[in-house]
Structures are given as C-alpha cells and as structure tokens.
Scaffold this motif. Structure first.
Motif, PDB file in Angstrom:
ATOM      1  N   SER A  93      -0.682  -0.849  -4.707  1.00 60.71           N
ATOM      2  CA  SER A  93      -0.014   0.446  -4.558  1.00 60.71           C
ATOM      3  C   SER A  93       1.035   0.656  -5.642  1.00 60.71           C
ATOM      4  CB  SER A  93       0.651   0.518  -3.181  1.00 60.71           C
ATOM      5  OG  SER A  93       1.726  -0.390  -3.127  1.00 60.71           O
ATOM      6  N   SER A 134       0.839  -1.200   0.000  1.00 61.20           N
ATOM      7  CA  SER A 134       0.000   0.000   0.000  1.00 61.20           C
ATOM      8  C   SER A 134       0.867   1.241   0.000  1.00 61.20           C
ATOM      9  CB  SER A 134      -0.903  -0.009   1.240  1.00 61.20           C
ATOM     10  OG  SER A 134      -1.635   1.173   1.305  1.00 61.20           O
ATOM     11  N   SER A 135       0.390   2.265  -0.636  1.00 56.34           N
ATOM     12  CA  SER A 135       1.193   3.477  -0.776  1.00 56.34           C
ATOM     13  C   SER A 135       0.950   4.499   0.330  1.00 56.34           C
ATOM     14  CB  SER A 135       0.889   4.132  -2.129  1.00 56.34           C
ATOM     15  OG  SER A 135      -0.486   4.410  -2.224  1.00 56.34           O
TER      16      SER A 135
END
Length: 473
Positions: A437, A5-6
C-alpha cells in the motif's frame, strides 16, 4: 513494517463489547478495532488439522495455510456467543505492534459470517515448565530465563505490560535443542499510557505481584511474576504457602516468601540472590529487566552465534532498490516464516542487540562490526537508511530478517507459488496492490514496465526476476 494496505475502513467496537473486524489485508493502529480479510469460510485459506482446546475466548486450532503449506495456530472466536471482544482486540492490537523473536507473532485475521479468526505463528515445544523437567542443570534453564527477561525488557520499552505472566504463557517454539522462548497470552496486556483496572478473577493469583491486589501495577509487576516463575521452575515449589485464595493473596501482599525449603536450598547462590532481588514488596526496589540481564547468573546465556566479517559485510551492503520490492519481500518472509528457519537469524539478532532492548542501534552496529575488523563509520548512515525501513532510528528484528534471508534460495519458483495467488502462472497487479500500500501510481507504472506486465497481469517468473534484480547483496 510500513507496508499496510491502503483500502481500510475503521469500525468502532460496539457495546456490549465484541470484536469488530472489517475487510482489509493488513492492520492499522486504531484503538478499539480489529481488521481482517472477509471470507465465506476459513477453509478458503486454511486446512484445519486439529483442535488444540477451547477457553472462554474461543477455540485454538492447528491449521495449514493452503497456499504456502506452512502450519499456523488459529484462534476461532464465535461472533454471537463470545463476550471477550475487548480481550480479543486488545491482544491483537498489542501484538501487531510488537516485533521481537521471543514474543509470539501475529500474522493476519479473517472474518466469516459466523466467526472471527486470528492467525499466530505455530509453537510446538510446550511450556517452559514442561521443558524444565528435562533440563540437566541451571545453566540450561538460564538461557530461557535470559530470553524471558529480554522479551520483557523490549515490551516494557515499548510501553506494554503483560499483566498475567505465568508458566502456561511462557512456551517454546519447538521441542528440540534449537527452541527459543515465546511469551504468549496477551489478552490482559495493557499499554502503560492507557492502563485500566485488572480483574483479579482473570489472572493467575499465585504469580500476581502484591500491588496488583491494590489495583496498582507497573512494568515491575511483570518482573515480580517472572521472579515467581523462576522460583517455581528452579525449586518445583511455589514461594507462598498453599491454601485458600484469601490466604495466598494475604501471603503475597505481605511478601512472605518461603526461602527455607529444601528446593530453594538446592539452587545456586547466584540464582537465590537473583530471585531475592526480584521478590521485594516495594516495586520501586525491584530491578529493571535491563539490570537483571547484567546479573552473573546469565553469563552462560549470553553465548550467541558470532557475527563474522563476511556476515557483517553482507549486512552493510544489503539494499532493496524499490519500496514495492521491499514490501513484497517482507510479505514473502512472513508467509514462509517458521520457528526452525528463524533460529539462526534470531541468534544473529541477539549478537547485534548488545543491550537486550529488542532492537539494534547505530552504535551497536559500529561496535559489533569493528570487533570483526569492519570499520563502517563512513557508511553507517547508509546502512541504517537501507535497513531501518520505518525510520525509527533502530533496526527491528523483522527488518534484520530481510538482510539475513538467503534470497537466492527463497526466491525459487516453488516458493513463489506458495506465497502469491496466481492463475495459470499469472499474478494480478490489483492483487499485489492489496498486499502493498501507499505506493505512488508512478512507481506502479515503473513496476509494470520492469515486470513486463500485460493486461494488468505478470508472470511468476517475471516477478521473481524483478525481486532478484531489486536486491543488492
């Protein structure tokens, strides 16, 4: 792997040490930190089935994921009473970097106002020690011992030492004949590059190596512990005299192994020689896992499900066309993963992993494929590029799972609704961005077009078709 995930924030571990978790979907590799999805209650995601027991770190539960229905093991750690924060983040950070079929898998972590939760794969076969009482002969046990040393070989090559290997941390995935060994209990595990003193009162003394009592330990310390486990299970005895802790430490420190009891006399000559080669005072004189795996005692253990021509062809042709599709397919395999389902893939992986280092090299692909009459010398770079998603130069276990999964079966409507949160059959693209992400907005724009998204929502049916069309099988 490679689909993090970013929107992550790093929070350092405070003093006194307690595990720190902040909101996100997937973990980053950061020292002294934990990451988790923030929830009001664990029951938003999981139905607690029953408690398995408590220890100084927290409580273990069997729990069913609400969406998929898959059973997991969940560890609950109270934020305000637990003093084991260092151990918690240490286990979490080490396990999320390991990818081997014989090492317990960690899936995710959650934070609620009161507790932290870490989600592991569920293992139901009990300990290897319990299983050994039902095994008929050494050959059956050697299969599990082979898996133990294969996992240690991989761990050590990844720069990880378990530091507390003992029977209760060597368990089986299921209680049937298809069970595979799993190493658990990584709360004291350490990176070779960042070793710290071991607290003797936290380890199982009977299985500790002599050098540990001098605050020295290496990968060979794990090998000693595994040797004591072998001795204990094969002979139903301990190799050192029973008595006080001081007496046990003294016997271990002097390497006073009992080779004269009836239990040791009853095992095969090959097993005796294997154990004697391990239980040596000088760590430098102990064999490595790689050397041990070549021991004749493991001959029967090397029988795996053979790679066929058709399977080799499937692997060589497998390709996922987009990064978004690859990450979503990886997410599906993690959500639907179960020990029984993974059994066949694990054995195929072992057939390819010729040197037992826990990963598949270009040369191993060429070797195994040539044995079934498939010459891929001209295509090998293409195959590696398609399967080696993290560009490590090797195919990891999780990467091979993608190629060997039966995707026409997995991508059915009933599975899609078990994996992805939807509302009246619609999935939010913002929700998918939390799962996937580091994707360029141009790729998301193409994704919207190909899935016929409307108002940032796509139907489960359109997502399923997109994923099917993205796979070249």
């Amino acid at each position: 792997m490679g689909c993090c995930s970013s929107n992550m924030e790093f929070v350092p571990l405070p003093e006194p040490p307690r595990p720190v978790i902040r909101s996100t979907i997937k973990a980053l590799t950061r020292k002294n930190s934990l990451y988790a999805v923030r929830l009001t209650s664990i029951t938003e995601k999981y139905q607690i089935i029953r408690a398995l027991g408590s220890d100084s770190i927290g409580t273990l539960f069997h729990a069913r994921e609400m969406l998929s229905g898959v059973i997991r093991t969940v560890r609950e750690i109270n934020k305000f009473t637990s003093t084991k924060g260092v151990e918690v983040f240490q286990e979490y950070n080490i396990l999320r970097e390991l990818d081997h079929p014989n090492i317990i898998k960690i899936f995710e972590a959650f934070e609620t106002p009161k507790n932290f939760y870490i989600v592991f794969e569920n293992v139901t076969g009990g300990t290897l020690l319990e299983k050994s009482k039902k095994l008929g002969f050494e050959g059956e046990f050697s299969k599990y011992a082979h898996e133990l040393f294969s996992a240690l070989n991989y761990m050590h090559k990844q720069g990880v030492i378990h530091c507390n290997l003992c029977p209760e941390y060597i368990v089986l995935s299921t209680d049937d004949d298809n069970a595979v060994l799993k190493i658990i209990g990584f709360t004291l595990a350490q990176k070779i590059s960042d070793k710290k003193p071991i607290e003797i009162n936290k380890i199982r003394i009977e299985f500790a190596s002599p050098e540990v009592f001098n605050n020295e330990f290496t990968t060979k310390s794990d090998i000693w512990s595994a040797g004591v486990v072998l001795y204990n299970i094969l002979t139903t005895r301990y190799p050192f005299p029973k008595g006080s802790i001081e007496m046990t430490i003294d016997s271990i420190s002097k390497c006073q192994v009992d080779y004269n009891n009836s239990g040791f006399a009853s095992i095969s000559l090959q097993a005796k020689n294997l154990i004697k080669s391990i239980l040596v005072l000088d760590p430098n004189q102990r064999p490595s896992c790689e050397q041990l795996l070549e021991n004749p005692w493991f001959y029967e253990s090397k029988q795996t499900i053979p790679i066929t021509y058709n399977l080799a062809k499937k692997i060589s042709m497998f390709n996922i066309k987009t990064t978004i599709a690859r990450c979503l397919l990886s997410y599906i395999t993690s959500k639907l993963s179960t020990s029984k389902k993974d059994f066949t893939i694990i054995n195929y992986f072992k057939s390819l992993d010729l040197n037992n280092d826990g990963k598949v090299s270009k040369d191993e692909i060429l070797n195994v494929f040539s044995q079934v009459g498939l010459n891929v010398e001209n295509e090998i770079d293409f195959i590696m590029e398609n399967l080696d998603y993290d560009s490590s130069g090797f195919i990891d276990y999780t990467e091979l799972i993608l190629a060997l999964t039966n995707w026409p079966q997995e991508l059915k409507q009933k599975n899609m609704v078990k994996v992805f949160t939807s509302n009246e059959g619609l999935i939010s693209i913002d929700y998918l961005k939390e799962i996937v992400s580091h994707i360029k907005e141009s790729e998301w724009a193409k994704f919207r077009q190909e899935t016929r998204a409307e108002n940032e929502l796509i139907t489960i049916k359109n997502l399923k078709e997109y994923l099917k069309e993205s796979i070249n099988i």
